[in-house]
Design a protein around this motif. Structure first.
Motif, PDB file in Angstrom:
ATOM      1  N   GLU A  78     -19.116  31.777  29.259  1.00 28.06           N
ATOM      2  CA  GLU A  78     -20.159  30.483  29.509  1.00 28.06           C
ATOM      3  C   GLU A  78     -21.453  30.665  30.734  1.00 28.06           C
ATOM      4  OE1 GLU A  78     -17.483  27.758  30.710  1.00 28.06           O
ATOM      5  OE2 GLU A  78     -16.526  27.550  28.617  1.00 28.06           O
ATOM      6  N   THR A 119     -24.309  25.561  39.872  1.00 27.35           N
ATOM      7  CA  THR A 119     -23.071  25.984  39.096  1.00 27.35           C
ATOM      8  C   THR A 119     -22.132  26.876  40.049  1.00 27.35           C
ATOM      9  OG1 THR A 119     -24.231  27.557  38.161  1.00 27.35           O
ATOM     10  CG2 THR A 119     -23.659  25.462  36.928  1.00 27.35           C
ATOM     11  N   LYS A 144     -14.739  22.828  39.647  1.00 28.95           N
ATOM     12  CA  LYS A 144     -14.360  22.300  38.113  1.00 28.95           C
ATOM     13  C   LYS A 144     -12.928  21.625  38.502  1.00 28.95           C
ATOM     14  CE  LYS A 144     -15.325  23.982  33.856  1.00 28.95           C
ATOM     15  NZ  LYS A 144     -15.827  24.989  32.942  1.00 28.95           N
ATOM     16  N   GLY A 196     -13.111  18.169  37.787  1.00 27.90           N
ATOM     17  CA  GLY A 196     -12.975  18.149  36.185  1.00 27.90           C
ATOM     18  C   GLY A 196     -14.447  18.542  35.827  1.00 27.90           C
ATOM     19  N   ALA A 197     -14.524  18.442  34.463  1.00 27.58           N
ATOM     20  CA  ALA A 197     -15.945  18.848  33.849  1.00 27.58           C
ATOM     21  C   ALA A 197     -17.004  17.729  33.973  1.00 27.58           C
ATOM     22  CB  ALA A 197     -15.732  19.299  32.401  1.00 27.58           C
ATOM     23  N   LYS A 198     -16.731  16.531  34.326  1.00 30.13           N
ATOM     24  CA  LYS A 198     -17.745  15.393  34.410  1.00 30.13           C
ATOM     25  C   LYS A 198     -18.462  15.195  35.608  1.00 30.13           C
ATOM     26  CE  LYS A 198     -17.120  14.271  30.258  1.00 30.13           C
ATOM     27  NZ  LYS A 198     -16.440  13.252  29.141  1.00 30.13           N
ATOM     28  N   GLY A 215     -18.881  22.034  36.961  1.00 32.39           N
ATOM     29  CA  GLY A 215     -18.199  21.107  35.781  1.00 32.39           C
ATOM     30  C   GLY A 215     -19.241  20.538  34.905  1.00 32.39           C
ATOM     31  N   PRO A 216     -19.746  19.677  35.278  1.00 30.77           N
ATOM     32  CA  PRO A 216     -20.840  18.789  34.449  1.00 30.77           C
ATOM     33  C   PRO A 216     -22.174  19.397  33.868  1.00 30.77           C
ATOM     34  CG  PRO A 216     -21.069  18.006  36.717  1.00 30.77           C
ATOM     35  CD  PRO A 216     -20.216  18.991  36.833  1.00 30.77           C
ATOM     36  N   ARG A 268     -22.368  21.627  31.815  1.00 28.22           N
ATOM     37  CA  ARG A 268     -22.202  22.177  30.570  1.00 28.22           C
ATOM     38  C   ARG A 268     -21.058  21.114  29.814  1.00 28.22           C
ATOM     39  NH1 ARG A 268     -18.376  24.584  28.900  1.00 28.22           N
ATOM     40  NH2 ARG A 268     -18.260  25.532  26.898  1.00 28.22           N
ATOM     41  N   ALA A 269     -21.276  20.668  28.745  1.00 28.11           N
ATOM     42  CA  ALA A 269     -20.421  19.820  27.954  1.00 28.11           C
ATOM     43  C   ALA A 269     -19.683  20.698  26.768  1.00 28.11           C
ATOM     44  CB  ALA A 269     -21.283  18.667  27.117  1.00 28.11           C
ATOM     45  N   GLY A 270     -18.229  20.569  26.923  1.00 23.42           N
ATOM     46  CA  GLY A 270     -17.732  21.464  25.913  1.00 23.42           C
ATOM     47  C   GLY A 270     -17.664  20.680  24.527  1.00 23.42           C
ATOM     48  N   LYS A 285     -22.763  18.907  23.201  1.00 21.87           N
ATOM     49  CA  LYS A 285     -22.346  20.389  23.525  1.00 21.87           C
ATOM     50  C   LYS A 285     -23.263  21.482  24.199  1.00 21.87           C
ATOM     51  CE  LYS A 285     -19.249  23.871  21.074  1.00 21.87           C
ATOM     52  NZ  LYS A 285     -18.678  24.798  22.110  1.00 21.87           N
TER      53      LYS A 285
END
Ligand code: BES
Ligand code: MN
Ligand code: ZN
Length: 500
Positions: free
Chosen positions: A278, A369, A375, A379-381, A459-460, A462-464, A472
């Motif tokens: 990523e 980042t 992260k 978390g990712a948000k 985390g935020p 990038r969106a999975g 995404k």
């Protein structure tokens, strides 16, 4: 009642369904030509269990009638986050319907819960454009897309609503550009490519000057961190400096610094393949600050702001920097390299010191980042926010809340300061856990005595997967928060009055 446009067989009409499956009054007394029988729609909602929970959907095809279908979408209590999710869900479903012939989505915002004002219109325009975002196609075939989304609000003639719609459009287009930069693969983008992309988009905007520092200028300017990180790459580093100064700007001069690692292999301290995959997104902080100045300039905000993006590829070769190297940054502070994968702080250190010593910053904000640890923590948000003053932290939190970008303030806990010690330099670059906090502590001295905030967006950025206004891939996270903060005049002190 909003002035709904005439609806035809190519149109999908969205209907905002409030909590408790309440339908908007404009639908219930729907004028001379009812677009849909409210009892019929209420039955369809009951059949599908749609009680108006935000973003829940019911599609009612209207055979042989106008429009071609009704898309009933939950809007909950019509708070701003509810409006964003209503719009995003409608647009995403509308794009799926476009593959089967729908051409336009008509999107009324006024719900039973509340009429839509300027804030709702701005949020809706942003959400519509961002949920509908797609990266420039590098694959085929291209599915058919909607030709138009028509946002409808009762107050559409109000100048404040018209201005809000334009601001939302400019903000969303800037964020979409940031997403394009982030989503561009590492075999295409490199520091020079990023500099060219920024110059092409920004240099002709009003009150903007773009300067690109190349390796010679970086050497004479003492950018030891950028040169060390960029040394292993076949594509040498750049530092992008984008100045915006409106003639009516006051004294404050925020400098925004964004991490611009165009690909992060980890360098000699190489990442695993899973960890590397990523890392084309490792310039997302740089993209966010570039998008911020793009929107500021297009809106001609009466402010001065400068954006600095230290751009380098962290690659592996005989030219790579190595563990145990000692690097001297802009301003003379030194770093012992313990891990070449902690490259973000190496380039940000130069960027922050440059903003403070050479650009005359009054306040510094960086976006990066920066750590996998952030992260893990949030978390990712949610982005981690570190700040040296409560006023700056509060102002950024307020801006982020308006922008719909979740931030959480983390402590700049000096108790971990000893981990940064080095026997050969002013600090080492891999002090260990808590990783997000020790990274922030590493950066702090480069801001000197200036108010400084650091957004760790690992985390935020990038969106999975597709989710609300996120698509995404790169998200452009941070740009809308910084834009809101600059719109508010880039406050650093606590607000005089606190309104709940
Ligand atoms: N770019 C990474 C951080 C990152 C990791 C961002 C995962 C997004 C997702 C950064 O350069 C990095 O490698 N950080 C190291 C620092 C460590 C070596 C001190 C990390 O977090 O492991
Ligand atoms: Mn790294
Ligand atoms: Zn990195």
């Amino acid at each position: 009642m909003p002035a709904l446009p005439a609806l035809g067989p190519d149109d999908v009409l969205a209907v905002p369904v409030g909590s408790g499956a309440t339908l908007p009054t404009w639908l219930i007394r729907s004028g001379p030509v009812p677009v849909v029988d409210p009892d019929f729609l209420a039955g369809a909602l009951a059949d599908t269990g749609n009680t108006g929970k935000p973003a829940t959907q019911t599609l009612v095809p209207i055979a042989g009638r106008r429009p071609r279908s009704i898309l009933a979408v939950g809007i909950g209590e019509a708070t701003l986050p509810d409006v964003r999710s209503y719009v995003a869900a409608a647009v995403r479903r509308g794009q799926a319907l476009a593959e089967h012939g729908a051409r336009r989505l008509v999107l009324p915002l006024d719900s039973a819960a509340a009429p839509a004002g300027a804030d709702e219109v701005r949020a809706a325009v942003e959400a519509a454009l961002l949920a509908g975002y797609r990266f420039r196609d590098t694959s085929t075939p291209h599915p058919r897309r909607l030709d138009a989304v028509t946002v409808v609000a009762a107050d559409a003639d109000d100048p404040a609503v018209i201005a809000a719609a334009r601001t939302g459009q400019v903000a969303a287009e800037a964020v979409a550009w940031a997403r394009d930069l982030v989503n561009t693969p590492g075999n295409v983008k490199n520091p020079a490519w990023l500099a060219d992309a920024a110059t092409a988009r920004l240099a002709d905007l009003p009150h903007v000057t773009v300067t690109v520092l190349g390796p010679d200028e970086l050497r004479s300017g003492g950018f030891g961190g950028v040169l060390a990180v960029g040394g292993g790459s076949a594509t040498p580093p750049r530092v992008l400096v984008v100045r915006y100064r409106h003639p009516a700007a006051g004294d404050g001069h925020p400098v925004l610094v964004g991490k611009g690692i165009t690909f992060d292999t980890g360098g000699i301290s190489i990442k695993t393949n899973a960890g590397m995959r990523e890392m084309k997104t490792d310039m997302a902080g740089g993209a966010a600050v570039l998008a911020t100045v793009d929107a500021v300039a297009r809106l001609e905000l009466p402010v001065a702001v400068t954006v600095v993006v230290p751009a380098a590829e962290n690659a592996v070769s005989g030219g790579s920097y190595r563990p145990s190297d000692v690097v001297t940054h802009v301003g003379g502070r030194t770093t012992e390299v313990l891990n070449t994968d902690a490259e973000g702080r190496m380039v940000l250190a130069d960027g922050l010191a440059y903003g403070r010593l050479e650009l005359g910053a009054s306040v510094l904000v960086d976006v990066a980042t920066l750590t996998g640890a952030m992260k893990v923590a949030l978390g990712a948000k949610t982005a981690g926010l570190y700040a040296t003053t409560d006023g700056l932290a509060e102002a950024l939190r307020t801006a982020a809340a308006h922008a719909g970008e979740p931030l959480w303030r983390m402590p700049l806990a000096q108790e971990h300061g000893d981990l940064l010690r080095s026997s050969v330099a002013d600090a080492n670059n891999a002090p260990g856990n808590p990783g997000g906090t020790t990274a922030a502590l590493f950066l702090r001295p480069f801001a000197g005595e200036l108010p400084w905030a650091h957004l760790d967006v690992a985390g935020p950025a990038r969106a999975g997967s597709d989710d609300g206004e996120l698509v995404k891939g790169g998200t452009g996270f941070g740009a809308r928060t910084l834009l809101r903060w600059l719109e508010a005049g880039a406050p650093v002190d606590p607000p005089a009055t606190v309104v709940d």
